[in-house]
Design a protein around this motif. Structure first.
Motif, PDB file in Angstrom:
ATOM      1  N   GLU A   1       0.811  -1.161  -0.018  1.00 52.47           N
ATOM      2  CA  GLU A   1       0.070  -0.039  -0.146  1.00 52.47           C
ATOM      3  C   GLU A   1       0.653   1.228  -0.158  1.00 52.47           C
ATOM      4  OE1 GLU A   1      -3.059   2.335   2.977  1.00 52.47           O
ATOM      5  OE2 GLU A   1      -2.941   0.219   3.202  1.00 52.47           O
ATOM      6  N   VAL A   2       0.540   2.312  -0.812  1.00 51.92           N
ATOM      7  CA  VAL A   2       1.360   3.380  -0.946  1.00 51.92           C
ATOM      8  C   VAL A   2       0.601   4.468  -0.626  1.00 51.92           C
ATOM      9  CG1 VAL A   2       2.640   4.784  -2.466  1.00 51.92           C
ATOM     10  CG2 VAL A   2       2.612   2.643  -2.961  1.00 51.92           C
ATOM     11  N   ARG A   3       1.293   5.335   0.731  1.00 54.06           N
ATOM     12  CA  ARG A   3       0.622   6.508   0.991  1.00 54.06           C
ATOM     13  C   ARG A   3       1.278   7.910   0.819  1.00 54.06           C
ATOM     14  NH1 ARG A   3      -1.311   4.306   7.089  1.00 54.06           N
ATOM     15  NH2 ARG A   3      -2.646   2.599   6.281  1.00 54.06           N
ATOM     16  N   VAL A   4       0.626   8.905   0.377  1.00 56.18           N
ATOM     17  CA  VAL A   4       1.283  10.098   0.165  1.00 56.18           C
ATOM     18  C   VAL A   4       0.660  11.114   1.252  1.00 56.18           C
ATOM     19  CG1 VAL A   4       1.843  11.973  -1.390  1.00 56.18           C
ATOM     20  CG2 VAL A   4       1.924   9.554  -2.350  1.00 56.18           C
ATOM     21  N   ARG A   5       1.587  11.591   2.101  1.00 54.10           N
ATOM     22  CA  ARG A   5       1.084  12.563   3.203  1.00 54.10           C
ATOM     23  C   ARG A   5      -0.179  11.835   3.953  1.00 54.10           C
ATOM     24  NH1 ARG A   5       2.019  18.628   0.429  1.00 54.10           N
ATOM     25  NH2 ARG A   5       4.176  18.678   1.012  1.00 54.10           N
ATOM     26  N   GLY A   6      -0.111  10.428   3.996  1.00 50.60           N
ATOM     27  CA  GLY A   6      -0.887  10.034   4.864  1.00 50.60           C
ATOM     28  C   GLY A   6      -2.095   9.411   4.385  1.00 50.60           C
ATOM     29  N   GLU A   7      -2.339   9.913   2.965  1.00 48.66           N
ATOM     30  CA  GLU A   7      -3.447   9.331   2.183  1.00 48.66           C
ATOM     31  C   GLU A   7      -3.178   8.163   1.342  1.00 48.66           C
ATOM     32  OE1 GLU A   7      -6.711  10.431   2.588  1.00 48.66           O
ATOM     33  OE2 GLU A   7      -5.894  11.830   4.110  1.00 48.66           O
ATOM     34  N   THR A   8      -3.968   7.157   1.272  1.00 51.08           N
ATOM     35  CA  THR A   8      -3.633   6.012   0.342  1.00 51.08           C
ATOM     36  C   THR A   8      -4.027   6.610  -1.139  1.00 51.08           C
ATOM     37  OG1 THR A   8      -4.138   4.506   2.212  1.00 51.08           O
ATOM     38  CG2 THR A   8      -4.247   3.626  -0.249  1.00 51.08           C
ATOM     39  N   VAL A   9      -2.653   6.401  -1.937  1.00 51.38           N
ATOM     40  CA  VAL A   9      -2.882   6.401  -3.244  1.00 51.38           C
ATOM     41  C   VAL A   9      -2.780   5.315  -4.182  1.00 51.38           C
ATOM     42  CG1 VAL A   9      -1.956   8.588  -3.276  1.00 51.38           C
ATOM     43  CG2 VAL A   9      -0.224   7.043  -3.472  1.00 51.38           C
ATOM     44  N   GLY A  10      -2.576   3.980  -3.553  1.00 55.36           N
ATOM     45  CA  GLY A  10      -2.565   2.909  -4.351  1.00 55.36           C
ATOM     46  C   GLY A  10      -2.470   1.643  -3.480  1.00 55.36           C
ATOM     47  N   ARG A  11      -2.917   0.641  -3.960  1.00 55.85           N
ATOM     48  CA  ARG A  11      -2.653  -0.715  -3.421  1.00 55.85           C
ATOM     49  C   ARG A  11      -2.437  -1.840  -4.434  1.00 55.85           C
ATOM     50  NH1 ARG A  11      -7.489   0.648  -0.304  1.00 55.85           N
ATOM     51  NH2 ARG A  11      -6.781   1.057   1.809  1.00 55.85           N
ATOM     52  N   PHE A  12      -1.425  -2.359  -4.498  1.00 57.09           N
ATOM     53  CA  PHE A  12      -1.276  -3.816  -5.479  1.00 57.09           C
ATOM     54  C   PHE A  12      -0.372  -4.945  -4.712  1.00 57.09           C
ATOM     55  CE2 PHE A  12       2.534  -0.711  -5.129  1.00 57.09           C
ATOM     56  CZ  PHE A  12       3.645  -1.458  -5.240  1.00 57.09           C
ATOM     57  N   ASP A  13      -0.392  -5.951  -5.605  1.00 59.87           N
ATOM     58  CA  ASP A  13       0.007  -7.155  -4.985  1.00 59.87           C
ATOM     59  C   ASP A  13       1.246  -7.387  -6.127  1.00 59.87           C
ATOM     60  OD1 ASP A  13      -3.038  -8.878  -4.579  1.00 59.87           O
ATOM     61  OD2 ASP A  13      -1.645  -7.689  -3.117  1.00 59.87           O
ATOM     62  N   LEU A  14       2.446  -7.313  -5.592  1.00 53.88           N
ATOM     63  CA  LEU A  14       3.786  -7.392  -6.672  1.00 53.88           C
ATOM     64  C   LEU A  14       4.091  -8.708  -6.729  1.00 53.88           C
ATOM     65  CD1 LEU A  14       5.353  -5.592  -8.573  1.00 53.88           C
ATOM     66  CD2 LEU A  14       6.618  -5.253  -6.390  1.00 53.88           C
TER      67      LEU A  14
ATOM     68  N   ALA B   1      -3.681  16.365  -6.867  1.00 50.32           N
ATOM     69  CA  ALA B   1      -3.337  17.808  -6.629  1.00 50.32           C
ATOM     70  C   ALA B   1      -3.173  18.344  -4.961  1.00 50.32           C
ATOM     71  CB  ALA B   1      -3.812  18.766  -7.692  1.00 50.32           C
ATOM     72  N   ALA B   2      -4.488  17.965  -4.532  1.00 50.36           N
ATOM     73  CA  ALA B   2      -4.864  18.474  -2.922  1.00 50.36           C
ATOM     74  C   ALA B   2      -3.787  17.824  -2.080  1.00 50.36           C
ATOM     75  CB  ALA B   2      -6.358  17.783  -2.884  1.00 50.36           C
ATOM     76  N   LEU B   3      -3.149  16.608  -2.264  1.00 49.93           N
ATOM     77  CA  LEU B   3      -2.143  16.194  -1.542  1.00 49.93           C
ATOM     78  C   LEU B   3      -0.866  16.865  -1.440  1.00 49.93           C
ATOM     79  CD1 LEU B   3      -2.791  12.216  -1.551  1.00 49.93           C
ATOM     80  CD2 LEU B   3      -3.464  14.036   0.098  1.00 49.93           C
ATOM     81  N   LEU B   4      -0.507  17.771  -2.647  1.00 47.94           N
ATOM     82  CA  LEU B   4       0.483  18.401  -3.066  1.00 47.94           C
ATOM     83  C   LEU B   4       0.661  19.719  -2.837  1.00 47.94           C
ATOM     84  CD1 LEU B   4       1.124  16.281  -6.127  1.00 47.94           C
ATOM     85  CD2 LEU B   4       2.140  15.841  -3.877  1.00 47.94           C
TER      86      LEU B   4
END
Length: 186
Positions: A97-110, A122-125
């Protein structure tokens, strides 16, 4: 289950085969995790030492890094070039799971070497300055317990590069829509 790009909502539902952006971006927007790369000053906890080809996210918690962002009011793409520690049939993929500034931006199974990208809204940036990225990886496993190896580090995903690029939302949406349609037709 394997993705290159999640949908614009930020949560992956289908693999999207978009070619890597690494060759199109200048070095200032790319973190190189390999030995001799530029990532070390940008890393927080949860990383191994650099290896010739990559750096491992280790442990069952989270690995952190940050990048500078000017506070532009438009979406960007955060792209990783990475591969997972897997040992089928015991461990066939790594959930991430990838979070940017505390918000999840993606989940994946690698499960293999790939490029994976996420749209960062943009709201996170909006606030300028360092942007904290967390990579949650609960599936860490020691090679010594799953394959014939002396390596007892709890490994998850090895990162080669992380790249931030800015795109106009309409261009990005168009690329995602086209790639999604091509993939789903295959």
């Amino acid at each position: 289950r394997h993705t290159r790009y999640p949908l614009v909502t930020g949560v992956q539902t289908c693999a999207l085969p978009i070619w890597s952006l690494f060759d199109l971006l200048d070095a200032a927007t790319t973190l190189d995790f390999r030995h001799g790369g530029n990532a070390a000053p940008h890393l927080g906890p949860g990383w191994s030492d650099a290896e010739p080809d990559s750096r491992w996210a280790i442990g069952t918690g989270a690995s952190e890094f940050w990048f500078e962002h000017p506070g532009a009011a438009r979406d960007c793409i955060l792209e990783f070039e990475a591969h997972a520690f897997v040992a089928p049939p015991v461990l066939s993929f790594q959930p991430i799971e990838v979070r940017v500034r505390g918000e999840t931006v993606g989940r994946f199974d690698l499960a293999r070497r790939t490029s994976i990208g996420f749209v960062v809204p943009a709201a996170l940036l909006e606030a300028p300055g360092p942007v904290r990225v967390q990579i949650l990886h609960p599936g860490a496993a020691a090679p010594s317990k799953t394959i014939d190896s002396r390596d007892d580090r709890e490994l998850t995903v090895a990162f080669r590069r992380a790249t931030r690029s800015e795109e106009h939302t309409s261009e990005l949406q168009s690329r995602v829509d086209i790639s999604y349609a091509v993939f789903c037709l295959k």
